[in-house]
Design an enzyme around this catalytic site. Structure first.
Site, PDB file in Angstrom:
ATOM      1  N   HIS A  94       0.842  -1.208   0.000  1.00  0.00           N
ATOM      2  CA  HIS A  94       0.000   0.000   0.000  1.00  0.00           C
ATOM      3  C   HIS A  94       0.868   1.247   0.000  1.00  0.00           C
ATOM      4  O   HIS A  94       2.089   1.167   0.067  1.00  0.00           O
ATOM      5  CB  HIS A  94      -0.974  -0.010   1.176  1.00  0.00           C
ATOM      6  CG  HIS A  94      -0.335   0.033   2.531  1.00  0.00           C
ATOM      7  ND1 HIS A  94       0.315  -1.047   3.083  1.00  0.00           N
ATOM      8  CD2 HIS A  94      -0.249   1.024   3.450  1.00  0.00           C
ATOM      9  CE1 HIS A  94       0.762  -0.711   4.297  1.00  0.00           C
ATOM     10  NE2 HIS A  94       0.451   0.535   4.529  1.00  0.00           N
ATOM     11  N   HIS A  96       1.520   3.808   2.036  1.00  0.00           N
ATOM     12  CA  HIS A  96       2.216   4.462   3.151  1.00  0.00           C
ATOM     13  C   HIS A  96       3.728   4.406   2.955  1.00  0.00           C
ATOM     14  O   HIS A  96       4.267   3.401   2.507  1.00  0.00           O
ATOM     15  CB  HIS A  96       1.834   3.792   4.469  1.00  0.00           C
ATOM     16  CG  HIS A  96       0.541   4.314   5.028  1.00  0.00           C
ATOM     17  ND1 HIS A  96      -0.274   3.552   5.823  1.00  0.00           N
ATOM     18  CD2 HIS A  96      -0.064   5.511   4.894  1.00  0.00           C
ATOM     19  CE1 HIS A  96      -1.334   4.269   6.157  1.00  0.00           C
ATOM     20  NE2 HIS A  96      -1.225   5.464   5.604  1.00  0.00           N
ATOM     21  N   ASP A  98       6.167   4.012   4.893  1.00  0.00           N
ATOM     22  CA  ASP A  98       6.950   2.959   5.531  1.00  0.00           C
ATOM     23  C   ASP A  98       6.828   1.646   4.766  1.00  0.00           C
ATOM     24  O   ASP A  98       7.422   0.643   5.133  1.00  0.00           O
ATOM     25  CB  ASP A  98       6.591   2.789   7.018  1.00  0.00           C
ATOM     26  CG  ASP A  98       5.112   2.490   7.234  1.00  0.00           C
ATOM     27  OD1 ASP A  98       4.299   2.927   6.400  1.00  0.00           O
ATOM     28  OD2 ASP A  98       4.768   1.840   8.234  1.00  0.00           O
ATOM     29  N   GLU A 229       1.368  -8.681   9.564  1.00  0.00           N
ATOM     30  CA  GLU A 229       1.756  -7.573  10.432  1.00  0.00           C
ATOM     31  C   GLU A 229       1.162  -7.842  11.803  1.00  0.00           C
ATOM     32  O   GLU A 229       0.185  -8.595  11.924  1.00  0.00           O
ATOM     33  CB  GLU A 229       1.211  -6.249   9.891  1.00  0.00           C
ATOM     34  CG  GLU A 229      -0.311  -6.175   9.891  1.00  0.00           C
ATOM     35  CD  GLU A 229      -0.849  -4.865  10.478  1.00  0.00           C
ATOM     36  OE1 GLU A 229      -0.155  -4.242  11.297  1.00  0.00           O
ATOM     37  OE2 GLU A 229      -1.966  -4.489  10.120  1.00  0.00           O
TER      38      GLU A 229
END
Lengths: 660, 685
Positions: A94, A96, A98, A229
């Protein structure tokens, strides 16, 4: 007073290394760059090796550094920038930073030139966030080695967009498939498959739908490993409603007392969730105070949410025709002069950590008034105002003020409220139930918390759960089933030999020749194999010299052997031929005297390997001795003969094998 | 070192020593080390300046409850200190070095298992090895750590081994870094030289043992790691040692190459391939690549029998094409990406370095006709990536000068290749409406490259429209750059007299995108230069500047929240002040001027416009000049420039700020411990 602790992300480097010889796979997992090992904020980057393919999952950036330490250090994988040779593909989960912030660095500066995959929305929004961050780095003078706008574009051009649930063939063997992950617009989980082995990587995901996105979902794909995650590994998150109510209450109170509310956000992502929340509340409460959103971003966000409406949740999609949820009635574009307007207002401003630009400018204006409030909805790195005020600093030194001059007195109320959409412990367990993985691997979380979740997973699902530290490699053994075609003739012949009918639950041994041809495996009879491969048949003949002491003449010795064998091997064809040879099946035996000593007889044994010899061995009393022997058939046979001849006293054995 | 920092450091040390695992942010230790490193590099003796560090070290290494992260930090700090010979002696005498660099010590404490301790240990040791005394700490475990389970540890060990070997390298007869040090410090030369030889021998012996055809996954790992080390070493060592190393490993390398183990291919190539050596003449390579490319696109006319297998695999292979084009670009020495993009790049590159195009040559003409067709087709491809590369290609061609046939004059490459504007312009014009902003931007950029001024003028209104309406920054940035290119290509000192100048400046300054604003200021800069060069008179120059809105642009830029914008505006205003104002009126110290900049802007504009409405009295223009200088003087430009020239985070990312953050975080943590259940997880959202 909230305690403020940074979640330590782990960015793992996971490799599934196949060792074909042993017919299993190994999974290595270790975490990329930065010498510290252990604790690390942000920057997901995982390397998976599966069935001989190397796949990189996410290529995140660490926002806490101003130098190359912010990027993954690819020299851990390969030196001289030969990343393209090593990696088969890169998948971004995605937008983001990070998870994607180091992408232009990897493709344009390190020189990775292979395929890059991400979903359509991610591909569209990624460059906006990258541009945003580039701006911040330009502001910082000490910045070195950062990518340019052109590099961002060139990198995005290489990206191959993914559709949900569409299997994409990366090459002949490697295929990937994206699933909806919630979290932010366009976020995806990905199922990676090579042959019968597979891995699922979740990226960041959310198992409960929110105001604008749906919940993550995946097939029961039973991967060898599920890499998940684990941001909220131990948290069963308090009800979302509570948090939202709390947020709205605080904003409302502040507005009621005439205060101004600043919400520093990143351009796109969770900010839109908060907008919908406020918009609905304003509507319901009939509030009049203006809400502003940083210049240009509302339009941009609106554009992308419209474009990718299929990626939002059901409610938004359904009502879209009558009313676009992202066309806000109460939220207007912000102009910098509005900050000085009297009266209450709510402002969403970028960037998110109060480190520069508009949000910082507004903060400076409003910090002195205790009626005002700032709500930090996310992570702030050390070295930013956001970090300082969240830690409770109330006197801030400001740039441009005279040396030792007055400090900025922070009187406004500081709140921290996370609205990030990650799966909590319950959600992670739910996903495991959905996908039914054989092994579990936790990344992107804090060690202590992951340990707790690991225990829970192992207990409930009886599967192994790994949580590799940064830089550590996890290896998982898999039992890939390799499908093999079998020729009809061979099958018929086996059937003709009798035995039980085929039963899928009971493995059965079959003899044949395994041929690997054009990437498929085929089991055929040896005759057919010879024919197909155009080879000639060779026969192996083995010879063996055995010395034994026997005072009789050569002919007598041979006769004695003949009689002995006759008695031992009943039911076999044993012939004594007039030319001085004894033949047992295909085995030829001759006797000669040694030149030096006539009492020493040398037996010459010679045989070709035939299946028929095996039953012959089985019937002999020496079968246990044969079994104890190494698998080389010629050895077995010769030792059989040697043992048979042992009853002759003082026999010396000299065995040799020759091929004829 | 900053006095305030020195005063805070002891407390920070206390906090860190007592912090356990509750450090607020994992980057702070790294940043602290960065700061210490910078101080050391500046020649300061850390132990002398901050004696508290020695206490800190001793407290941490003797406390069995120290957090691994802090221990690792301390190990690296010790290395940093020990790199200075004086501090080395202090540390050695306090027995710190012997204790911390004994890995047995850490093993006994059960801490060796933690990779961050091993990392700290290696890195600490590595920094210590800056002078020959450090060599005595060279430890065998380093060789084992080379195959550590942690990638970080293994890699650090490799770096360390390379460092040690290079350090001991007998450069030429008398000139090693070690032997130099021995000359300077002749105390124990024998011992040091022996250390060196022993180290070199130990490492070469290890290399010899570790390389070979691997027989299991553990050995494979070792081989891979050792090959990496070898690549590092061969890249950096010089002749005697380089040759010795090669001699040591050649046999093993040959064996490994022959074994054809796929996992070793890449690291082996890293060792074997010398990046700078081309195996044969460039011409041969080029013709080879070209025939490969022909095969890829299905043209097998040149094929010889027996290669059908090869053809089957190569035809249509994007991978091969990419590589081939990359090689083609590399042969002409430029960096290179998707097949079409790469083809364009290669073509552009070759256009720029090679031959004249002969339009009288029939095959050339046919080729060019093909190219026109391809470009037209690609300009309306489904994929924006393809359309964008096509626009970029047109832009590159427009910017390139080539000579056609020997007798003819130079022209731009698009003319030579595509027959000029009649072909390209409609394509570019079409692309201005493209749904993808990247494509629009590339088209605008390409238009800016065309040298046909008359056409540019015609395009100006469209461009202005884009500037006011396009939702994406890329396109708007390109528009401002278009105007810059256009105005600067004008030979006259007055820019084109269309009203667009004023509106471009005002729109550009009010843009949402910082880069549009910066480019607008670049445009303003261009106008400034032209105004003063052209008029020779300041008065007239500034008149036109005010009229065009240049001054307004500069003033609004100065108060912009985007730093690069403010900085650019500040620099330009200073230039303006230097040009317009007499030296005596330089920059009076007006303290609160900055905040009033916007008011000034209005005032200034008001004055200038009033002045203009009155008819040409010299007194008026004198009056105006005074007001401009006063206004410029009141802005505090020099102070502003100083601030803006620094990094935006120089206050909050300074060592002092870092130390303060550590202290505040520790107090906020102590408070919160009394309120369990209040913990908030902060993450990237």
């Amino acid at each position: 007073q909230h305690s403020y602790s940074f979640k330590s992300y782990r960015c793992a480097l996971v490799c599934l290394l196949p060792l074909l010889k042993e017919c299993n796979s190994e999974l290595l997992s270790s975490v990329l760059p930065f010498q510290g090992a252990g604790q690390d904020v942000g920057r997901s980057c995982i390397l998976v090796s599966i069935g001989g393919k190397n796949i990189m999952l996410d290529c995140g950036m660490h926002m806490g550094y101003n130098d190359d330490r912010r990027f993954p250090d690819f020299s851990y994988i390969t030196q001289n920038g030969r990343l393209t040779d090593f990696l088969d593909c890169l998948i971004i989960s995605h937008f983001h930073l990070d998870h994607c912030g180091a992408l232009p660095y990897m493709s344009e500066m390190v020189g990775y030139d292979g395929p890059i995959y991400m979903t359509h929305p991610t591909k569209a929004i990624c460059p906006i966030l990258l541009e945003d961050f580039r701006k911040i780095t330009v502001d910082k003078k000490g910045e070195t080695n950062f990518f340019t706008s052109q590099m961002i574009k060139d990198c995005m051009k290489k990206v191959i967009p993914l559709n949900l649930h569409q299997t994409v063939q990366v090459d002949d063997e490697l295929e990937i498939k994206a699933y909806y992950a919630g979290h932010v617009l366009g976020a995806a989980m990905v199922h990676i498959k090579v042959g019968s082995e597979s891995v699922v990587y979740t990226g960041d995901y959310n198992m409960t739908p929110d105001r604008h996105l749906g919940a993550a979902w995946i097939d029961k794909c039973r991967p060898d490993i599920l890499i998940s995650e684990s941001t909220y590994a131990t948290t069963i998150r308090d009800s979302k409603r509570c948090r939202e109510r709390d947020f709205l209450k605080k904003v409302h109170e502040s507005i009621e007392r005439g205060g101004k509310v600043l919400i520093p956000v990143f351009a796109l992502g969770r900010a839109q969730e908060l907008c919908i929340l406020l918009e609905t509340f304003w509507e319901r409460m009939n509030l009049k105070a203006p809400i502003y959103f940083s210049t240009g971003l509302t339009e941009k966000a609106n554009h992308y949410y419209k474009l990718f409406i299929t990626w939002t949740n059901q409610k938004i999609r359904k009502t879209f025709v009558q009313r676009n949820m992202f066309e806000f009635k109460h939220i207007k574009a912000f102009d910098r002069s509005y900050a000085d307007n009297p009266g209450p207002m709510v402002v969403f401003a970028t960037p998110g950590m109060l480190h520069a630009g508009q949000s910082l400018q507004i903060f400076k204006k409003w910090a002195g008034n205790e009626k005002n409030m700032v709500i930090m909805p996310g992570y702030c790195v050390q070295g930013t105002i956001g970090h300082k005020i969240l830690n409770g600093q109330r006197k801030l030194e400001m740039e441009g003020r005279a040396q030792n001059g007055p400090l900025l007195d922070v009187k406004l109320q500081v709140e921290y409220m996370s609205f990030s959409a990650h799966a909590d412990a319950k959600g992670i367990m739910q996903l495991i139930r959905m996908a039914e993985p054989r092994n579990m691997l936790l990344v992107h979380g804090e060690a202590v918390k992951m340990e707790f979740l690991k225990g829970k997973i192992e207990q409930e699902f009886s599967i192994d759960c790994y949580m590799p530290a940064n830089g550590e490699t996890t290896t998982v053994t898999t039992n890939p089933s390799v499908p093999v075609d079998i020729s009809l003739n061979l099958l018929k012949r086996e059937m003709a030999l009798g035995g039980p009918l085929p039963d899928p639950k009971k493995p059965r041994t079959m003899h044949g020749t395994l041929i690997m041809k054009e990437n498929s495996l085929k089991l055929v009879s040896s005759e057919q194999a010879l024919k197909e491969l155009g080879l000639n048949e060779h026969q192996l003949r083995f010879t063996c010299h055995v010395q034994l002491q026997d005072p009789h003449s050569d002919a007598d010795t041979l006769h004695r052997i003949y009689t002995h064998l006759k008695s031992v091997l009943k039911g076999y064809t044993i012939q004594h031929l007039p030319d001085g040879t004894v033949i047992v099946e295909s085995i030829v035996i001759k006797v000669s005297s040694s030149a030096e000593d006539s009492n020493t007889k040398v037996l010459l044994l010679s045989w070709s390997y035939q299946v028929i010899i095996e039953p012959l061995l089985k019937k002999s009393f020496l079968y246990p001795a044969v079994l104890a022997n190494p698998p080389l058939k010629s050895d077995v046979i010769s030792s059989f003969w040697v043992q048979t001849l042992l009853q002759f006293p003082d026999s010396n054995k000299h065995c040799g094998i020759t091929e004829s | 070192m900053d006095r305030e920092c020195v005063s805070l450091l002891p407390r920070v040390c206390e906090v860190l020593a007592a912090s356990g695992s509750s450090l607020p942010d994992d980057t702070i230790l790294e940043k602290l080390l960065d700061w210490f490193t910078a101080l050391t590099e500046a020649g300061e003796s850390l132990l002398e300046a901050c004696p508290c560090l020695l206490e800190f070290i001793s407290a941490v290494i003797h406390d069995t409850a120290s957090a691994p992260g802090v221990l690792s930090f301390t190990l690296r700090l010790i290395g940093l200190l020990a790199a200075a010979e004086d501090d080395f002696i202090v540390l050695k005498e306090s027995l710190v070095l012997d204790l911390v660099f004994s890995c047995q010590h850490w093993q006994e404490l059960g801490l060796w298992e933690d990779p961050c301790i091993r990392i700290g240990w290696i890195q600490g040791l590595r920094t210590t090895l800056q002078h020959p005394n450090g060599l005595s700490f060279f430890r065998q475990p380093l060789l084992q750590l080379q195959t550590d389970t942690s990638l970080f540890v293994a890699s650090a060990a490799n770096q360390m081994l390379a460092h040690v070997l290079l350090f001991c390298q007998p450069e030429d007869e008398q000139n090693t870094s070690v032997s130099k040090a021995v000359v300077e410090n002749p105390a124990e030369p024998m011992e040091i030289n022996q250390d060196c030889t022993a180290v070199v021998d130990a490492i070469s012996e290890y290399l010899k043992r570790a390389l070979g055809v691997p027989k299991g996954s553990a050995q494979l790992h070792q081989c891979q790691q050792t090959l990496r080390l070898l690549a590092l070493l061969l890249g950096q060592t010089k002749p005697p040692l380089h040759d010795k190393l090669l001699q040591t490993v050649t046999a093993s390398l040959e064996e490994m190459v022959a074994a054809d183990c796929s996992e070793l291919t890449l690291p082996l190539m890293d060792v074997i391939l010398d990046p700078d050596c081309l195996p044969c003449a460039p011409d041969l390579i080029v013709s080879g690549i070209l025939s490969l490319l022909r095969i890829c696109s299905g043209d097998s006319s040149s094929s010889s029998a027996g290669c059908s297998e090869v053809f089957r695999n190569v035809i249509g292979s994007g991978k091969v094409q990419k590589c081939a084009l990359e090689a083609l670009t590399a042969v002409s020495n430029s960096p290179g990406e998707a097949v079409l993009h790469k083809s364009y790049q290669a073509l552009v590159k070759w256009m720029s370095v090679s031959c004249a195009i002969d339009l009288h040559n029939k095959s050339h003409c046919l080729c060019l006709l093909d190219l026109v067709q391809v470009v037209k087709k690609r300009a309306c491809d489904m994929r924006w990536e393809v359309r964008d590369s096509t626009m970029e290609f047109l832009g590159h061609l427009g910017a390139m000068r080539v000579c056609r046939a020997p007798a003819e004059q130079a022209c731009d490459a698009s003319e030579a290749l595509l027959g000029g504007c009649c072909c390209t312009t409609p394509l570019l014009r079409e692309a201005l409406q493209d749904p993808e902003s990247y494509v629009r931007a590339s088209a605008i950029k390409a238009l800016a490259q065309t040298v046909m001024h008359s056409w540019q003028e015609g395009a100006a209104p469209t461009q202005e429209q884009i500037l006011s309406q396009d939702t994406e920054g890329f396109a708007r940035r390109a528009v401002v750059k278009f105007f810059i290119a256009w105005f600067s290509s004008h030979t006259s000192h007055t820019p084109p007299s269309s009203p667009s100048v004023r509106s471009v400046l005002s729109r550009g300054c009010a843009d949402l995108d910082w880069e549009v604003k910066v480019h607008t200021l670049e445009l303003a800069e261009l106008l400034l230069d032209k105004a003063f060069l052209g008029h020779g008179s300041y008065t007239k120059g500034s008149d036109s500047l005010v009229e065009q809105g240049v001054i307004s642009a500069l003033l609004s830029g100065l108060v912009d929240c985007d730093r690069p914008v403010a900085l650019k505006a500040c620099r330009l205003l200073i230039t303006l002040r230097v040009t317009v104002c007499p030296a005596s009126q330089g920059d009076p110290d007006v303290s609160d001027a900055t905040a009033n900049a916007e008011r000034d802007l209005n005032a200034l504009n008001a004055t200038s416009f009033e002045d203009h409405s009155e008819e040409g009295a010299s007194a008026v223009s004198h009056c105006e000049r005074v007001s401009v200088c006063e206004a410029l003087g009141s802005l505090g430009l020099d102070d502003k420039l100083e601030i803006l020239s620094r990094s935006s985070d120089h206050v909050h990312n300074s060592p002092l700020s870092l130390l303060q953050d550590i202290l505040t975080a520790s107090t906020s943590h102590t408070h919160s411990n009394t309120q369990p259940g209040q913990e908030v997880i902060v993450d990237c959202y």
